[in-house]
Design an enzyme around this catalytic site. Sequence first.
Site, PDB file in Angstrom:
ATOM      1  N   PRO A   9       0.792  -1.225   0.000  1.00 50.16           N
ATOM      2  CA  PRO A   9       0.000   0.000   0.000  1.00 50.16           C
ATOM      3  C   PRO A   9       0.825   1.277   0.000  1.00 50.16           C
ATOM      4  CG  PRO A   9      -0.170  -1.123   2.115  1.00 50.16           C
ATOM      5  CD  PRO A   9       0.544  -2.042   1.187  1.00 50.16           C
ATOM      6  N   ASN A  10       0.343   2.209  -0.801  1.00 46.36           N
ATOM      7  CA  ASN A  10       0.875   3.561  -0.920  1.00 46.36           C
ATOM      8  C   ASN A  10       2.212   3.647  -1.639  1.00 46.36           C
ATOM      9  OD1 ASN A  10      -1.357   4.788   0.469  1.00 46.36           O
ATOM     10  ND2 ASN A  10      -0.515   3.883   2.320  1.00 46.36           N
ATOM     11  N   ARG A  17       4.900  10.857  -2.517  1.00 47.87           N
ATOM     12  CA  ARG A  17       4.617  10.699  -1.086  1.00 47.87           C
ATOM     13  C   ARG A  17       5.877  10.936  -0.253  1.00 47.87           C
ATOM     14  NH1 ARG A  17       4.196   4.959   1.914  1.00 47.87           N
ATOM     15  NH2 ARG A  17       3.618   5.724   3.965  1.00 47.87           N
ATOM     16  N   TYR A  22      11.002   8.886   1.380  1.00 48.95           N
ATOM     17  CA  TYR A  22      10.981   7.855   0.338  1.00 48.95           C
ATOM     18  C   TYR A  22      11.689   8.246  -0.951  1.00 48.95           C
ATOM     19  CZ  TYR A  22       7.520   5.874   3.458  1.00 48.95           C
ATOM     20  OH  TYR A  22       6.881   5.361   4.558  1.00 48.95           O
ATOM     21  N   ASN A  71       8.054  -5.483  -0.303  1.00 49.39           N
ATOM     22  CA  ASN A  71       7.897  -4.299   0.533  1.00 49.39           C
ATOM     23  C   ASN A  71       6.408  -4.230   0.844  1.00 49.39           C
ATOM     24  OD1 ASN A  71       7.613  -1.797   1.708  1.00 49.39           O
ATOM     25  ND2 ASN A  71       9.085  -0.795   0.365  1.00 49.39           N
ATOM     26  N   ALA A  74       2.788  -0.660   5.137  1.00 47.58           N
ATOM     27  CA  ALA A  74       2.216  -0.687   6.487  1.00 47.58           C
ATOM     28  C   ALA A  74       1.719  -2.072   6.885  1.00 47.58           C
ATOM     29  CB  ALA A  74       1.084   0.333   6.597  1.00 47.58           C
ATOM     30  N   GLU A  95      12.220  -9.328   2.911  1.00 49.76           N
ATOM     31  CA  GLU A  95      11.478  -8.135   3.328  1.00 49.76           C
ATOM     32  C   GLU A  95      12.338  -6.907   3.066  1.00 49.76           C
ATOM     33  OE1 GLU A  95       9.974  -6.154   7.540  1.00 49.76           O
ATOM     34  OE2 GLU A  95      10.299  -8.321   7.454  1.00 49.76           O
ATOM     35  N   HIS A  97      12.477  -2.485   2.980  1.00 45.42           N
ATOM     36  CA  HIS A  97      11.928  -1.171   3.304  1.00 45.42           C
ATOM     37  C   HIS A  97      12.866  -0.109   2.754  1.00 45.42           C
ATOM     38  CE1 HIS A  97       8.994  -2.998   5.916  1.00 45.42           C
ATOM     39  NE2 HIS A  97       9.978  -3.746   6.387  1.00 45.42           N
ATOM     40  N   ARG A 104      12.251   5.392  12.791  1.00 48.45           N
ATOM     41  CA  ARG A 104      10.944   6.029  12.617  1.00 48.45           C
ATOM     42  C   ARG A 104      10.046   5.740  13.823  1.00 48.45           C
ATOM     43  NH1 ARG A 104       8.712   5.136   6.863  1.00 48.45           N
ATOM     44  NH2 ARG A 104       7.381   6.826   7.594  1.00 48.45           N
TER      45      ARG A 104
END
Length: 141
Positions: A9-10, A17, A22, A71, A74, A95, A97, A104
């Site tokens: 998502p996103n 964004r 990012y 990735n 969320a 995984e 990111h 964060r």
Amino acid sequence: MKILVLNGPNLNLLGVREPGIYGSSSFDDYLPKLRAAFPSVEIDYFQSNVEGAMIDKMQEVGFTYDGIVLNAGAYTHTSIALQDCIRSLRCPVIEVHISNVHKREEFRHKSMISCVCLGVICGFGLDSYRLAVSALLMHNA
């Protein structure tokens, strides 16, 4: 060798964004560079904002591809369903990111999928994807 890059998502909003976190490049701009770095690897790409669609895609390729670079956005921090799916696959999942999630918000420090992934790469911007593909190549060598 066939690898799926799966963004959650996103991540369709990369380049727009929160560029301070990012970066300013879209994934569509980055993907040709990633493919050029690994000319002997078939790199497929899929992005969805829907958890079920991500699971469907992993189930579709997880028994025939050589690896998945995931990735989960969320969903990383919330999805037992993704964890269960990854656990059932034959191919390894890494995984990824873009940001260093440990620098964060506290809720981003806990991953529900790390325990079933081959490894985790975070904090290297879009280059995290290249590092993940390299890791899959070494793992499958």
